[in-house]
Design a protein around this motif. Structure first.
Motif, short mmCIF file in Angstrom:
data_model
loop_
_atom_site.label_atom_id
_atom_site.label_comp_id
_atom_site.label_asym_id
_atom_site.label_seq_id
_atom_site.Cartn_x
_atom_site.Cartn_y
_atom_site.Cartn_z
N ASN A 1 -3.41 9.14 -0.65
CA ASN A 1 -3.40 9.18 -2.15
C ASN A 1 -4.89 9.23 -2.71
O ASN A 1 -5.41 8.13 -3.13
CB ASN A 1 -2.46 8.42 -2.88
N THR B 1 0.56 9.86 -0.44
CA THR B 1 1.46 10.88 -0.94
C THR B 1 2.42 11.42 -0.24
O THR B 1 3.62 11.92 -0.63
CB THR B 1 0.81 12.21 -1.74
N LYS C 1 0.82 -1.22 0.10
CA LYS C 1 -0.02 -0.07 -0.04
C LYS C 1 0.83 1.43 0.06
O LYS C 1 0.38 2.30 0.44
CB LYS C 1 -1.03 0.17 1.30
N VAL C 2 2.21 1.09 -0.38
CA VAL C 2 2.96 2.32 -0.48
C VAL C 2 2.37 3.50 -1.44
O VAL C 2 2.29 4.62 -0.83
CB VAL C 2 4.38 1.70 -0.84
N ASP C 3 1.65 2.90 -2.42
CA ASP C 3 1.18 4.26 -3.29
C ASP C 3 -0.12 4.55 -2.77
O ASP C 3 -0.89 5.33 -3.38
CB ASP C 3 0.78 3.62 -4.67
N TRP C 4 -0.72 4.20 -1.58
CA TRP C 4 -1.89 4.72 -0.94
C TRP C 4 -1.54 6.17 -0.26
O TRP C 4 -2.72 6.74 0.17
CB TRP C 4 -2.55 3.76 -0.02
N ASN D 1 -5.87 7.43 -6.24
CA ASN D 1 -5.74 5.92 -5.96
C ASN D 1 -7.32 5.39 -6.05
O ASN D 1 -7.72 5.59 -4.65
CB ASN D 1 -4.88 5.47 -4.98
#
Length: 500
Positions: A177, A159, A154-157, A180
């Motif tokens: 984010n 900003t 969930k790193v891209d969850w 997403n």
């Protein structure tokens, strides 16, 4: 109290005599609301068993307020005239985060406030008193200890995993984010689950303008029966309209908060900016009557602090501001403690414990104007037309079907004597005051309104009253009976004296 009794007695009589629309049955929509924002931890402690983190000697720690405490004070809120309550975030938070914004898990409840079952019990009790319950839902930032930050998938969850916040007392938080779709789906799922389990009536999305308008569309689609309010922090009125179009049912009028505070913190301030913004709302917003108007908020200094800095008496200042908010178009909302003129700088200082035993003068006044707002459809649904504006003296007209209400607010330092053209109203009718009993009839083509400094009056435009012969006859009859009673008592006493 005298004023309040006058309103309670006279409003029904005046409305019927004016052939007003108040006799119609109130429609069950969101244009009739008066909202009360409360911070659960600072309101009332109703259950001592969940006080694990409570420290009453530390204002930045939990103080013990919970769902049971709110439930115990529903009658107070009902008597205050509140039809909806907005409670602070309910999800699990990091240790000590009494305010609820530092969410660590959307799947769990904050145990300091109680369980989901206790929230459901609160909602059920509120509904019995015709009070709706809205839960504040932060959906753009969370605690740096949130469980999602521990999931490598969930790193891209996010900003930002950690960034300083404003106001500063919130500390470091992680920014979600919102672009997403997985983040959106997870948040919608949490919102649907809580609503299904507790029966709440809506959500207040704090910081909603930090996400793009389209982010909220799925919330609307998944929660069609709930009332969804978006907080517009720094957004313009035109930008806010885009959030309405995307699916939010209402927005906060953030552009009005500072002008209202500026206008009413002291006397003799121009009311022109607020008037122009209210007129603009009618043309820009999709539903201006549902727009939420606040003077106080949990993230700012208390409005009372502004008054204190001007060396003004808070009671009078609050009366003027709240009269304006309760009678102007839009949905009035007050933060807990505003009714007792709570003071403090942003943060723990402004989040003091609610005091239910303080001076009741302002509380009683709020009850009085709440009665008028609920009894007069024009104040909730009517058109808005300014009639007079000059250096703090404001007069405007609200009209709905056959009902016409004129609001006059003298936010100046001296008595005001103004005239309103009869062409704006009806020369064949009279203005009858519902707060103080003032009255005005047209003469030489105009109505005259006289108001003492820092006073307000709410007038109903009504048919002229003639001499009430029935009332006079009734009063004479009472006096005659009273005189006869005194005579009989005197005669009996005289007879008793002779016999002795």
């Amino acid at each position: 109290m005298k004023r309040r009794l006058f309103s309670l007695v006279m409003v029904p009589l005046l409305l019927f005599s004016a052939n007003a629309a108040a006799a119609e049955e109130k429609e069950e929509d969101w244009h009739d609301e008066t909202m009360y924002f409360l911070m659960t931890d600072r309101f009332m402690n109703g259950d001592r068993s969940n006080d694990e983190q409570t420290d009453n000697n530390d204002p930045s720690a939990y103080q013990g307020g919970d769902f049971k405490g709110i439930q115990d004070e529903l009658e107070y809120l009902q008597e205050l005239g509140m039809t909806s309550i907005v409670i602070s975030p309910v999800f699990e938070n990091e240790a000590g985060a009494y305010h609820g914004y530092s969410i660590t898990n959307y799947s769990k409840m904050n145990s300091q406030f109680g369980s989901g079952q206790e929230l459901a019990a609160l909602v059920a009790s509120a509904h019995e008193k015709n009070i709706r319950v809205i839960v504040e839902f932060p959906a753009t930032r969370v605690s740096t200890e949130h469980v999602w930050l521990d999931d490598a998938q969930k790193v891209d969850w996010f900003t930002e995993a950690s960034i300083a916040q404003e106001p500063a007392w919130l500390g470091e938080m992680a920014l979600l984010n919102t672009a997403n779709p997985d983040v959106q789906s997870a948040l919608v799922e949490a919102a649907v689950k809580l609503a299904d389990e507790t029966g709440i009536d809506g959500y207040f999305f704090s910081g909603a303008s930090a996400a793009e308008p389209r982010f909220w569309t799925k919330f609307n689609e998944s929660l069609p029966e709930l009332h969804l309010i978006g907080e517009m922090s720094g957004a313009s009125m035109q930008e806010a309209a885009a959030y309405e179009e995307a699916g939010l049912d209402a927005v906060t009028s953030s552009w009005l908060q500072e002008p209202i505070r500026e206008q009413f913190a002291t006397v003799d301030r121009s009311s022109e900016e607020v008037k122009e913004l209210l007129l603009e709302e009618q043309n820009v917003l999709s539903d201006p009557l549902a727009a939420v108007h606040k003077a106080d908020s949990a993230l700012a200094d208390r409005f009372t602090l502004d008054m204190a800095s001007e060396n003004m008496f808070p009671g009078a200042r609050w009366r003027m501001a709240l009269t304006y908010m309760y009678t102007a178009p839009g949905t009035p909302a007050i933060l807990y403690g505003s009714e007792i003129a709570q003071n403090g700088e942003s943060g723990p200082d402004s989040h003091g414990l609610m005091n239910f035993r303080t001076d009741q003068e302002l509380v009683d006044y709020i009850k009085q104007i709440a009665v008028l707002r609920q009894d007069l459809p024009a104040l909730r649904r009517g058109s808005y037309e300014p009639l007079y504006e000059e250096d703090g003296m404001s007069v405007f007209k609200r009209q709905y079907e056959d009902e016409t209400i004129v609001v006059a607010i003298n936010n100046t330092g001296e008595t005001q004597n103004i005239t309103i053209s009869a062409a704006e109203l009806d020369e064949e009718k009279e203005l009858r005051g519902l707060l103080n009993g003032d009255m005005s009839r047209a003469a030489d083509g105009s109505f005259t309104i006289i108001l003492d400094r820092e006073e307000a009056e709410i007038y109903a435009l009504a048919e002229k009253t003639g001499v009430n012969y029935a009332f006079i006859a009734a009063m004479l009859a009472v006096w005659i009976v009273f005189v006869i009673f005194l005579y009989l008592v005197w005669k009996r006493g005289k007879k008793a004296a002779k016999s002795s």
